[in-house]
Design a protein around this motif. Structure first.
Motif, PDB file in Angstrom:
ATOM      1  N   GLY A 343      38.832  -1.974  -7.237  1.00 56.40           N
ATOM      2  CA  GLY A 343      39.871  -2.249  -8.711  1.00 56.40           C
ATOM      3  C   GLY A 343      41.331  -0.529  -8.572  1.00 56.40           C
ATOM      4  O   GLY A 343      41.518   0.470  -9.398  1.00 56.40           O
ATOM      5  N   THR A 344      42.529  -1.357  -7.837  1.00 52.70           N
ATOM      6  CA  THR A 344      43.257  -0.582  -7.232  1.00 52.70           C
ATOM      7  C   THR A 344      44.176  -0.911  -8.350  1.00 52.70           C
ATOM      8  O   THR A 344      44.472  -1.678  -9.294  1.00 52.70           O
ATOM      9  CB  THR A 344      43.740  -0.292  -6.373  1.00 52.70           C
ATOM     10  N   PRO A 345      44.693   0.356  -8.537  1.00 54.64           N
ATOM     11  CA  PRO A 345      45.862  -0.453  -9.489  1.00 54.64           C
ATOM     12  C   PRO A 345      46.404  -1.823  -9.447  1.00 54.64           C
ATOM     13  O   PRO A 345      47.153  -2.721  -8.865  1.00 54.64           O
ATOM     14  CB  PRO A 345      46.801   0.383 -10.078  1.00 54.64           C
ATOM     15  N   THR A 346      46.818  -2.828 -10.588  1.00 55.50           N
ATOM     16  CA  THR A 346      47.116  -3.832 -11.296  1.00 55.50           C
ATOM     17  C   THR A 346      45.818  -5.450 -10.421  1.00 55.50           C
ATOM     18  O   THR A 346      46.181  -5.867 -10.511  1.00 55.50           O
ATOM     19  CB  THR A 346      48.593  -4.386 -10.105  1.00 55.50           C
ATOM     20  N   VAL A 367      29.856  -1.846   6.056  1.00 54.04           N
ATOM     21  CA  VAL A 367      30.760  -2.435   4.851  1.00 54.04           C
ATOM     22  C   VAL A 367      30.925  -1.043   3.930  1.00 54.04           C
ATOM     23  O   VAL A 367      29.587  -0.637   3.799  1.00 54.04           O
ATOM     24  CB  VAL A 367      30.852  -4.039   3.891  1.00 54.04           C
ATOM     25  N   ILE A 368      31.532   0.061   3.712  1.00 51.15           N
ATOM     26  CA  ILE A 368      31.378   0.438   2.520  1.00 51.15           C
ATOM     27  C   ILE A 368      32.809   0.219   1.583  1.00 51.15           C
ATOM     28  O   ILE A 368      33.761  -0.013   1.580  1.00 51.15           O
ATOM     29  CB  ILE A 368      31.704   2.278   2.813  1.00 51.15           C
ATOM     30  N   LEU A 369      32.065   0.220   0.177  1.00 56.13           N
ATOM     31  CA  LEU A 369      32.354  -0.360  -1.245  1.00 56.13           C
ATOM     32  C   LEU A 369      32.627   0.880  -1.986  1.00 56.13           C
ATOM     33  O   LEU A 369      31.600   1.321  -2.409  1.00 56.13           O
ATOM     34  CB  LEU A 369      32.139  -1.820  -1.973  1.00 56.13           C
ATOM     35  N   MET A 370      33.724   1.431  -1.980  1.00 55.20           N
ATOM     36  CA  MET A 370      34.813   2.198  -3.459  1.00 55.20           C
ATOM     37  C   MET A 370      35.122   1.985  -4.082  1.00 55.20           C
ATOM     38  O   MET A 370      35.717   1.049  -4.197  1.00 55.20           O
ATOM     39  CB  MET A 370      35.095   3.012  -2.622  1.00 55.20           C
ATOM     40  N   ILE A 371      34.676   3.066  -4.983  1.00 52.44           N
ATOM     41  CA  ILE A 371      35.629   1.931  -6.827  1.00 52.44           C
ATOM     42  C   ILE A 371      36.406   3.259  -6.865  1.00 52.44           C
ATOM     43  O   ILE A 371      36.234   3.945  -7.159  1.00 52.44           O
ATOM     44  CB  ILE A 371      35.026   2.007  -7.910  1.00 52.44           C
ATOM     45  N   TRP A 372      38.236   2.515  -7.630  1.00 52.54           N
ATOM     46  CA  TRP A 372      39.044   3.716  -7.348  1.00 52.54           C
ATOM     47  C   TRP A 372      38.953   4.466  -8.463  1.00 52.54           C
ATOM     48  O   TRP A 372      38.769   3.913  -9.388  1.00 52.54           O
ATOM     49  CB  TRP A 372      40.370   2.268  -7.516  1.00 52.54           C
ATOM     50  N   LYS A 373      39.242   5.613  -8.024  1.00 53.53           N
ATOM     51  CA  LYS A 373      39.396   6.138  -9.261  1.00 53.53           C
ATOM     52  C   LYS A 373      40.557   7.465  -9.542  1.00 53.53           C
ATOM     53  O   LYS A 373      40.383   7.469  -7.862  1.00 53.53           O
ATOM     54  CB  LYS A 373      38.485   7.518  -9.816  1.00 53.53           C
ATOM     55  N   GLU A 386      40.930   4.373 -20.316  1.00 53.47           N
ATOM     56  CA  GLU A 386      41.915   3.166 -19.727  1.00 53.47           C
ATOM     57  C   GLU A 386      41.322   2.620 -18.263  1.00 53.47           C
ATOM     58  O   GLU A 386      41.189   0.871 -18.694  1.00 53.47           O
ATOM     59  CB  GLU A 386      43.456   3.296 -19.783  1.00 53.47           C
ATOM     60  N   ARG A 387      40.818   3.209 -17.339  1.00 52.17           N
ATOM     61  CA  ARG A 387      40.608   2.228 -16.878  1.00 52.17           C
ATOM     62  C   ARG A 387      38.470   2.764 -16.675  1.00 52.17           C
ATOM     63  O   ARG A 387      38.159   1.890 -15.607  1.00 52.17           O
ATOM     64  CB  ARG A 387      40.902   3.364 -15.089  1.00 52.17           C
ATOM     65  N   ARG A 388      38.087   3.275 -17.074  1.00 50.03           N
ATOM     66  CA  ARG A 388      36.761   2.921 -17.275  1.00 50.03           C
ATOM     67  C   ARG A 388      35.986   2.288 -17.561  1.00 50.03           C
ATOM     68  O   ARG A 388      34.657   1.842 -16.839  1.00 50.03           O
ATOM     69  CB  ARG A 388      36.436   4.717 -18.075  1.00 50.03           C
ATOM     70  N   ALA A 389      36.466   1.293 -18.199  1.00 49.84           N
ATOM     71  CA  ALA A 389      36.446   0.056 -18.476  1.00 49.84           C
ATOM     72  C   ALA A 389      35.459  -0.834 -17.921  1.00 49.84           C
ATOM     73  O   ALA A 389      34.730  -1.831 -17.237  1.00 49.84           O
ATOM     74  CB  ALA A 389      36.988  -0.593 -19.960  1.00 49.84           C
ATOM     75  N   PHE A 390      37.350  -0.801 -16.499  1.00 49.37           N
ATOM     76  CA  PHE A 390      37.705  -1.682 -15.557  1.00 49.37           C
ATOM     77  C   PHE A 390      36.428  -1.379 -14.155  1.00 49.37           C
ATOM     78  O   PHE A 390      35.964  -2.434 -13.583  1.00 49.37           O
ATOM     79  CB  PHE A 390      38.692  -1.693 -14.862  1.00 49.37           C
ATOM     80  N   ILE A 394      32.966  -3.531 -12.398  1.00 52.58           N
ATOM     81  CA  ILE A 394      33.009  -3.828 -10.819  1.00 52.58           C
ATOM     82  C   ILE A 394      31.651  -3.107 -10.700  1.00 52.58           C
ATOM     83  O   ILE A 394      31.064  -3.996 -10.125  1.00 52.58           O
ATOM     84  CB  ILE A 394      33.950  -2.577 -10.007  1.00 52.58           C
ATOM     85  N   GLU A 395      31.629  -2.255 -11.253  1.00 53.21           N
ATOM     86  CA  GLU A 395      29.725  -1.591 -10.666  1.00 53.21           C
ATOM     87  C   GLU A 395      28.667  -2.723 -11.592  1.00 53.21           C
ATOM     88  O   GLU A 395      27.725  -2.468  -9.891  1.00 53.21           O
ATOM     89  CB  GLU A 395      29.687  -0.306 -11.811  1.00 53.21           C
ATOM     90  N   ASP A 396      28.877  -3.254 -12.296  1.00 50.10           N
ATOM     91  CA  ASP A 396      28.092  -4.236 -12.765  1.00 50.10           C
ATOM     92  C   ASP A 396      27.817  -5.177 -11.861  1.00 50.10           C
ATOM     93  O   ASP A 396      27.067  -6.073 -10.948  1.00 50.10           O
ATOM     94  CB  ASP A 396      28.084  -5.001 -14.024  1.00 50.10           C
ATOM     95  N   LEU A 397      28.452  -5.926 -11.413  1.00 50.59           N
ATOM     96  CA  LEU A 397      29.303  -7.243 -10.512  1.00 50.59           C
ATOM     97  C   LEU A 397      28.559  -7.030  -9.004  1.00 50.59           C
ATOM     98  O   LEU A 397      27.884  -7.654  -8.101  1.00 50.59           O
ATOM     99  CB  LEU A 397      30.605  -7.419 -10.303  1.00 50.59           C
ATOM    100  N   LEU A 398      28.942  -5.181  -8.897  1.00 49.21           N
ATOM    101  CA  LEU A 398      28.237  -5.102  -7.061  1.00 49.21           C
ATOM    102  C   LEU A 398      26.677  -4.772  -6.771  1.00 49.21           C
ATOM    103  O   LEU A 398      26.121  -4.912  -6.450  1.00 49.21           O
ATOM    104  CB  LEU A 398      28.935  -3.652  -6.840  1.00 49.21           C
ATOM    105  N   TYR A 399      26.232  -3.790  -7.527  1.00 46.66           N
ATOM    106  CA  TYR A 399      24.628  -3.896  -8.608  1.00 46.66           C
ATOM    107  C   TYR A 399      24.281  -5.621  -8.651  1.00 46.66           C
ATOM    108  O   TYR A 399      22.863  -5.365  -8.146  1.00 46.66           O
ATOM    109  CB  TYR A 399      24.439  -3.695 -10.189  1.00 46.66           C
TER     110      TYR A 399
END
Length: 454
Positions: A343-346, A367-373, A386-390, A394-399
């Motif tokens: 979820g990095t910019p772009t 593997v370590i999966l981080m979500i960009w903040k 702006e970025r919270r919804a995105f 991603i969280e839903d997909l990983l879950y």
């Protein structure tokens, strides 16, 4: 002068980390000063602990190292910032000591943190030489010399001044940290100590803070001095069962990494160790040497499984090089752990899905999966919204995928990343980075049994 060095880090996920940077500054502070180290990592009431120390020691200078802006799951910065503000406020209530800030977190955004936290001075980047020069300037009261101290930030008539010029240090001339000062609870918990073999990173990866903290000019320590320190530290601290090399990239320069491994091999150094590596400049010979030198595994910031995103992130490598790195590891039975920043910019959700497919194809040891903040979200609420919804997408997909891939570590969701699990694994006597040990599907079941019984 009497100087208190305070490590404010209280993060213990996945393991508490020895305050190496502060120890370096302390070791290279002139010996004519009286020094104490106050580490609050294991203190339940850190501010009260610091106040009591101030009452007993009465320092003239309080040097504070701040290591983290975000928490261990990369989900929040506000809590740490408020903790730093409350600590400095608590110190001001009972002491007139000069407060100097430094550390990796401070170095990422020094001007903003000077204005938010309001210390007397701040030093960004390498602090060993600048800190000693600042002490001399304060002691002599020749404040006109402040402008000559590299990477110094200070207030004058309530106006912030910053000297952003950097001076890169010769690491072979620095005194090694005094590990006798380290709280032994670090070693009791994870058995892990930290060591640095080089500083600086010439790579230009987008969003990476290492070049901001250490600069882009690569400086390496002599391999013999490194192994001297490893052996000496291990001999004096028998609880150490693992070393973590904290360099931004261990294998750049490649020959330096090989020299360290050869030195370890020639001196029969047998304590397991881990390092950060990069697909650039990694070859079969290095993998073989690392295994012979008792390397337990490495961590790699692969970041994305999409070549177009890797290019935008200026990583300098592509997915073929990541796959090649992992294949070399499998051939040499060297464990590889890859961190991906989703979820990095772009990026779109399609990019995230392509990265997940790439990870499944590669099948690394962990593997370590981080979500960009972004760190700046704390200071820019509109950016955070702006970025919270995105992030939620991603969280839903990983879950949905968490049960299919039991070795995946997802800190944001607490998947294979929670205090109870770490407590259980340490209870088993496992030392070093836990991803190297985890048979996660079995461990989860056993951990549930264990936590239900305590």
């Amino acid at each position: 002068m009497k100087i208190a060095f305070i490590s404010l880090n209280q993060e213990k996920m996945p393991s508490p980390v020895v305050p190496l940077g502060l120890l370096y500054v302390m070791a290279n502070t002139p010996q004519n000063h009286e020094k104490e180290l106050w580490d609050v990592c294991f203190e339940k009431k850190p501010i009260e602990y610091i106040k009591q120390k101030i009452e007993n020691f009465r320092p003239d200078i309080i040097a504070i190292g701040i290591r983290n802006l975000q928490n261990s799951t990369y989900t929040d910065s506000a809590e740490n910032i408020n903790y730093y503000k409350d600590t400095i406020s608590g110190i001001r209530q009972i002491s007139k000591a000069v407060i100097i800030l430094g550390g990796s977190a401070f170095s990422v955004m020094p001007e903003k943190l000077m204005n938010v936290l309001r210390p007397d001075y701040g030093i960004s980047g390498e602090g060993e030489k600048s800190f000693a020069e600042l002490l001399n300037t304060i002691e002599s009261k020749e404040l006109e010399n402040l402008n000559n101290i590299h990477c110094l930030h200070w207030f004058e008539n309530n106006e912030l001044h910053s000297n952003t010029k950097k001076e890169f240090l010769n690491l072979n001339e620095l005194k090694a940290p005094d590990k006798s000062l380290v709280d032994k609870r670090y070693y009791e918990f994870s058995g892990t100590d930290s060591i640095q073999t080089n500083r600086g990173c010439p790579l230009k990866c987008e969003h990476c803070t290492y070049p901001i903290i250490e600069g882009r000019q690569k400086r390496s320590r002599d391999a013999k001095l490194i192994v001297d320190e490893l052996i000496n530290t291990a001999d004096k601290n028998p609880q150490i069962a693992h070393f973590f090399i904290v360099d931004s990239v261990f294998n750049l320069p490649l020959e330096h990494a090989k020299d360290i491994c050869r030195e370890m091999i020639s001196r029969n150094f047998n304590i397991p160790w881990t390092a950060y590596v990069n697909p650039i400049g990694f070859d079969e010979e290095l993998a073989e040497l690392m295994v012979k030198a008792n390397c337990a595994g490495f961590e790699c910031g692969s970041d994305s499984g999409c070549d177009d995103i890797l290019k935008k992130l200026n990583k300098g490598f592509d997915t073929k090089q990541i796959l090649n790195l992992s294949q070399i590891c499998k051939k040499n039975q060297l464990k590889d752990c890859h961190t991906f920043m989703l979820g990095t910019p772009t990026e779109t959700l399609d990019h995230v899905k392509r990265t997940i497919d790439f990870i499944i194809e590669m099948n690394p040891a962990s593997v370590i999966l981080m979500i960009w903040k972004d760190d700046y979200e704390l200071l820019e609420p509109s950016l955070a919204q702006e970025r919270r919804a995105f992030r939620k997408e991603i969280e839903d997909l990983l879950y949905e995928l968490k049960d299919k891939f039991p070795r995946w570590i997802i800190p944001t969701l607490g998947i294979n990343f929670n205090y109870k699990m770490f407590r259980y694994l340490r209870h088993l006597g496992l030392k070093g980075p836990l991803w190297q040990h985890q048979n996660l599907d079995a461990m989860v079941q056993n951990q549930q049994i264990f936590t239900a019984s305590v």
